[in-house]
Design a protein around this motif. Structure first.
Motif, PDB file in Angstrom:
ATOM      1  N   ASP A   1       0.826  -1.209   0.000  1.00 40.14           N
ATOM      2  CA  ASP A   1       0.000   0.000   0.000  1.00 40.14           C
ATOM      3  C   ASP A   1       0.857   1.256   0.000  1.00 40.14           C
ATOM      4  O   ASP A   1       0.576   2.226  -0.712  1.00 40.14           O
ATOM      5  CB  ASP A   1      -0.935   0.008   1.218  1.00 40.14           C
ATOM      6  CG  ASP A   1      -2.272  -0.659   0.927  1.00 40.14           C
ATOM      7  OD1 ASP A   1      -2.628  -0.774  -0.256  1.00 40.14           O
ATOM      8  OD2 ASP A   1      -2.961  -1.053   1.881  1.00 40.14           O
TER       9      ASP A   1
ATOM     10  N   TYR B   1       0.825   3.805  -3.157  1.00 35.94           N
ATOM     11  CA  TYR B   1       0.373   5.181  -2.907  1.00 35.94           C
ATOM     12  C   TYR B   1       1.473   6.182  -3.285  1.00 35.94           C
ATOM     13  O   TYR B   1       1.201   7.189  -3.959  1.00 35.94           O
ATOM     14  CB  TYR B   1      -0.002   5.356  -1.441  1.00 35.94           C
ATOM     15  CG  TYR B   1      -0.534   6.742  -1.135  1.00 35.94           C
ATOM     16  CD1 TYR B   1      -1.877   7.036  -1.330  1.00 35.94           C
ATOM     17  CD2 TYR B   1       0.315   7.751  -0.680  1.00 35.94           C
ATOM     18  CE1 TYR B   1      -2.369   8.314  -1.080  1.00 35.94           C
ATOM     19  CE2 TYR B   1      -0.169   9.023  -0.432  1.00 35.94           C
ATOM     20  CZ  TYR B   1      -1.506   9.300  -0.636  1.00 35.94           C
ATOM     21  OH  TYR B   1      -1.985  10.562  -0.408  1.00 35.94           O
TER      22      TYR B   1
ATOM     23  N   TYR C   1       2.024   5.924  -7.320  1.00 42.34           N
ATOM     24  CA  TYR C   1       0.938   6.136  -8.276  1.00 42.34           C
ATOM     25  C   TYR C   1      -0.198   7.012  -7.729  1.00 42.34           C
ATOM     26  O   TYR C   1      -0.624   7.968  -8.361  1.00 42.34           O
ATOM     27  CB  TYR C   1       0.361   4.790  -8.727  1.00 42.34           C
ATOM     28  CG  TYR C   1       1.388   3.887  -9.368  1.00 42.34           C
ATOM     29  CD1 TYR C   1       1.772   4.053 -10.693  1.00 42.34           C
ATOM     30  CD2 TYR C   1       1.980   2.857  -8.629  1.00 42.34           C
ATOM     31  CE1 TYR C   1       2.713   3.226 -11.278  1.00 42.34           C
ATOM     32  CE2 TYR C   1       2.916   2.022  -9.208  1.00 42.34           C
ATOM     33  CZ  TYR C   1       3.289   2.207 -10.528  1.00 42.34           C
ATOM     34  OH  TYR C   1       4.230   1.405 -11.108  1.00 42.34           O
ATOM     35  N   ILE C   2      -0.702   6.668  -6.545  1.00 43.78           N
ATOM     36  CA  ILE C   2      -1.950   7.272  -6.076  1.00 43.78           C
ATOM     37  C   ILE C   2      -1.790   8.753  -5.756  1.00 43.78           C
ATOM     38  O   ILE C   2      -2.700   9.553  -6.008  1.00 43.78           O
ATOM     39  CB  ILE C   2      -2.490   6.508  -4.850  1.00 43.78           C
ATOM     40  CG1 ILE C   2      -2.681   5.020  -5.195  1.00 43.78           C
ATOM     41  CG2 ILE C   2      -3.812   7.119  -4.371  1.00 43.78           C
ATOM     42  CD1 ILE C   2      -3.627   4.773  -6.348  1.00 43.78           C
TER      43      ILE C   2
ATOM     44  N   MET D   1      -9.988  11.256  -3.972  1.00 38.42           N
ATOM     45  CA  MET D   1      -9.529  10.056  -4.677  1.00 38.42           C
ATOM     46  C   MET D   1      -8.373   9.400  -3.930  1.00 38.42           C
ATOM     47  O   MET D   1      -8.322   8.172  -3.799  1.00 38.42           O
ATOM     48  CB  MET D   1      -9.086  10.418  -6.091  1.00 38.42           C
ATOM     49  CG  MET D   1     -10.185  10.901  -7.000  1.00 38.42           C
ATOM     50  SD  MET D   1      -9.499  11.319  -8.633  1.00 38.42           S
ATOM     51  CE  MET D   1     -10.987  11.806  -9.496  1.00 38.42           C
ATOM     52  N   ARG D   2      -7.463  10.230  -3.444  1.00 33.07           N
ATOM     53  CA  ARG D   2      -6.300   9.689  -2.731  1.00 33.07           C
ATOM     54  C   ARG D   2      -6.730   9.037  -1.411  1.00 33.07           C
ATOM     55  O   ARG D   2      -6.205   7.999  -1.020  1.00 33.07           O
ATOM     56  CB  ARG D   2      -5.281  10.801  -2.484  1.00 33.07           C
ATOM     57  CG  ARG D   2      -4.721  11.406  -3.780  1.00 33.07           C
ATOM     58  CD  ARG D   2      -3.481  12.236  -3.530  1.00 33.07           C
ATOM     59  NE  ARG D   2      -3.745  13.450  -2.785  1.00 33.07           N
ATOM     60  CZ  ARG D   2      -4.080  14.614  -3.324  1.00 33.07           C
ATOM     61  NH1 ARG D   2      -4.222  14.711  -4.652  1.00 33.07           N
ATOM     62  NH2 ARG D   2      -4.283  15.681  -2.568  1.00 33.07           N
TER      63      ARG D   2
ATOM     64  N   TYR E   1      -8.478   5.557  -1.777  1.00 35.55           N
ATOM     65  CA  TYR E   1      -7.588   4.400  -1.984  1.00 35.55           C
ATOM     66  C   TYR E   1      -7.407   3.596  -0.692  1.00 35.55           C
ATOM     67  O   TYR E   1      -7.287   2.369  -0.718  1.00 35.55           O
ATOM     68  CB  TYR E   1      -6.228   4.873  -2.496  1.00 35.55           C
ATOM     69  CG  TYR E   1      -5.190   3.769  -2.503  1.00 35.55           C
ATOM     70  CD1 TYR E   1      -5.195   2.784  -3.489  1.00 35.55           C
ATOM     71  CD2 TYR E   1      -4.230   3.677  -1.489  1.00 35.55           C
ATOM     72  CE1 TYR E   1      -4.267   1.759  -3.481  1.00 35.55           C
ATOM     73  CE2 TYR E   1      -3.305   2.657  -1.476  1.00 35.55           C
ATOM     74  CZ  TYR E   1      -3.327   1.700  -2.469  1.00 35.55           C
ATOM     75  OH  TYR E   1      -2.413   0.684  -2.454  1.00 35.55           O
ATOM     76  N   TRP E   2      -7.401   4.290   0.464  1.00 38.17           N
ATOM     77  CA  TRP E   2      -7.112   3.613   1.726  1.00 38.17           C
ATOM     78  C   TRP E   2      -8.335   2.921   2.332  1.00 38.17           C
ATOM     79  O   TRP E   2      -8.203   2.161   3.290  1.00 38.17           O
ATOM     80  CB  TRP E   2      -6.580   4.630   2.746  1.00 38.17           C
ATOM     81  CG  TRP E   2      -5.248   5.190   2.348  1.00 38.17           C
ATOM     82  CD1 TRP E   2      -5.009   6.422   1.823  1.00 38.17           C
ATOM     83  CD2 TRP E   2      -3.984   4.536   2.439  1.00 38.17           C
ATOM     84  NE1 TRP E   2      -3.671   6.590   1.572  1.00 38.17           N
ATOM     85  CE2 TRP E   2      -3.016   5.435   1.954  1.00 38.17           C
ATOM     86  CE3 TRP E   2      -3.565   3.285   2.889  1.00 38.17           C
ATOM     87  CZ2 TRP E   2      -1.669   5.122   1.890  1.00 38.17           C
ATOM     88  CZ3 TRP E   2      -2.214   2.959   2.826  1.00 38.17           C
ATOM     89  CH2 TRP E   2      -1.285   3.876   2.334  1.00 38.17           C
TER      90      TRP E   2
ATOM     91  N   LYS F   1      -1.739  -7.064  -4.851  1.00 35.16           N
ATOM     92  CA  LYS F   1      -1.085  -5.791  -4.548  1.00 35.16           C
ATOM     93  C   LYS F   1       0.414  -5.977  -4.322  1.00 35.16           C
ATOM     94  O   LYS F   1       1.242  -5.221  -4.857  1.00 35.16           O
ATOM     95  CB  LYS F   1      -1.701  -5.161  -3.289  1.00 35.16           C
ATOM     96  CG  LYS F   1      -2.953  -4.349  -3.514  1.00 35.16           C
ATOM     97  CD  LYS F   1      -3.326  -3.659  -2.206  1.00 35.16           C
ATOM     98  CE  LYS F   1      -4.597  -2.845  -2.347  1.00 35.16           C
ATOM     99  NZ  LYS F   1      -4.955  -2.181  -1.072  1.00 35.16           N
TER     100      LYS F   1
END
Length: 387
Positions: A19, A23, A26-27, A35-36, A39-40, A81
């Motif tokens: 993760d 993050y 990319y994120i 949006m960021r 992700y979590w 992942k």
């Protein structure tokens, strides 16, 4: 409890590291803060589920079902992942050029998604992808009348992991009976912890048929030692109940004893011992007691844990064949390799030293992880041959 804490921490690390990399790489480039943050969300929900499930776990069927479901969800999300992060880092390092990043990321993503589909297959079809393995056991000590004698070996059914779904085991019994064995043997771990797990399966396993009957031994899970009982005598009551239910199915339990099997004027000895394991597993085998009176015969030993072969059988006996289970081959074998090899030198298949042999069956059921990948559930057909 210590093992659960270690498993929980391992899963947290397996979740956190990919993760963090995804993050950071990319994120965080996404233009919108929501949006960021979104992700979590899956990882946060999964972490909450892990805390609740691990915090309330006890080795009883309903709790084990919850843990098994959580583990499948965890693996389906986090193995892809982790694989994506590892491959993306590797591809970037090998390429060394930033303009290749798009293609490298998509290749890593494709491989990662494929790994998720493999896990889903293992959790649905893989755990009931029954495989019949035919093995010849050749020995100069085998009496002539037993040349061609057919033995089906089963192991590690773990009925509690199947809950009340008897259909897979019904199909397995049909496969076994279609092999027309002379003898059926079961090498331990019929349940996970409780004798009651066997109840829905008693009519199913009662239908197993062999000319010389069905014989069994106990595995480490059959003793109910994984439950913290309020009263110590409850453990003994559970074990007595399991023994009674095996007898009800027509199975003959060999607890540190032997029987002699006859064909024409010849005979062989079938020896069964209680679990013989290294700590933390129970060590209740009495091999000398069980085999007394079988000297000079062709002998088959049923013992759940294959580690007894090197610890006791090879150095102290001339027993020709030992049949074991226990390892499950870690329910995973990829390109012929299994993590079980790290813990057990003999973890699946046939091993031989001199005139002594060991066969390790990787089990018909599953435990903890409700899936099998590569190490398919096994029905072994052993044919005895005189050299």
């Amino acid at each position: 409890m210590r093992h659960l804490v270690e498993l929980f921490l391992f899963f947290v690390v397996l979740m956190a590291l990919p993760d963090w990399y995804i993050y950071r790489t990319y994120i965080r480039r996404l233009p919108k803060m929501w949006m960021r943050r979104l992700y979590w969300l899956p990882s946060l929900l999964l972490l909450i589920g892990m805390v609740i499930t691990f915090g309330t776990y006890e080795p009883r069927p309903e709790a084990m079902s919850r843990l098994s479901l959580l583990l499948i969800v965890f693996l389906c999300i986090n193995v892809p992942k982790a694989l994506f992060a590892l491959l993306a880092m590797t591809f970037r390092a090998l390429a060394g050029k930033i303009h290749h990043e798009f293609y490298e990321s998509y290749l890593a993503l494709a491989i990662a998604l494929f790994s998720g589909s493999v896990i889903l297959f293992g959790a649905t079809e893989g755990k009931q992808h029954f495989e019949v393995k035919e093995v010849e056991i050749r020995s100069k000590d085998l009496p002539e009348a037993f040349d061609g004698y057919r033995i089906v070996q089963l192991s590690d059914i773990h009925t509690g992991s199947w809950d009340t779904d008897t259909k897979p085991m019904q199909r397995a019994v049909e496969i076994i009976n279609s092999l027309h064995p002379d003898l059926i043997v079961f090498t331990g771990d019929l349940v996970n912890s409780l004798a009651s797990e066997l109840d829905p399966f008693i009519p199913v396993f009662s239908r197993l048929k062999a000319k010389d009957g069905v014989y069994s031994v106990l595995g480490n899970h059959d003793y109910s030692t994984y439950i913290e009982w309020e009263h110590p005598e409850q453990e003994a009551i559970e074990l007595d109940s399991l023994k009674a239910k095996q007898a009800k199915m027509g199975w003959q339990l060999l607890n540190n004893r032997h029987v002699k099997l006859y064909a024409a004027k010849d005979s062989i000895a079938l020896i069964g011992v209680e679990n013989s394991g290294r700590p933390p597993f129970p060590d209740r085998a009495r091999l000398n007691e069980a085999s007394a009176g079988t000297e000079g015969m062709f002998r088959i030993l049923l013992s759940h844990d294959p580690s007894q072969w090197r610890r006791e059988v090879l150095p102290h006996t001339d027993i020709q064949l030992m049949l074991s289970g226990h390892t499950h081959d870690m329910q995973t074998r990829i390109f012929g390799l299994s993590p079980a090899a790290l813990a057990y030198p003999e973890h699946s298949g046939l091993y031989q030293e001199g005139g002594q042999m060991l066969y390790v069956n990787v089990g018909l059921g599953h435990l903890l992880y409700p899936m099998r990948i590569g190490a398919w559930p096994e029905i072994t057909l052993l044919t005895l041959k005189n050299e």
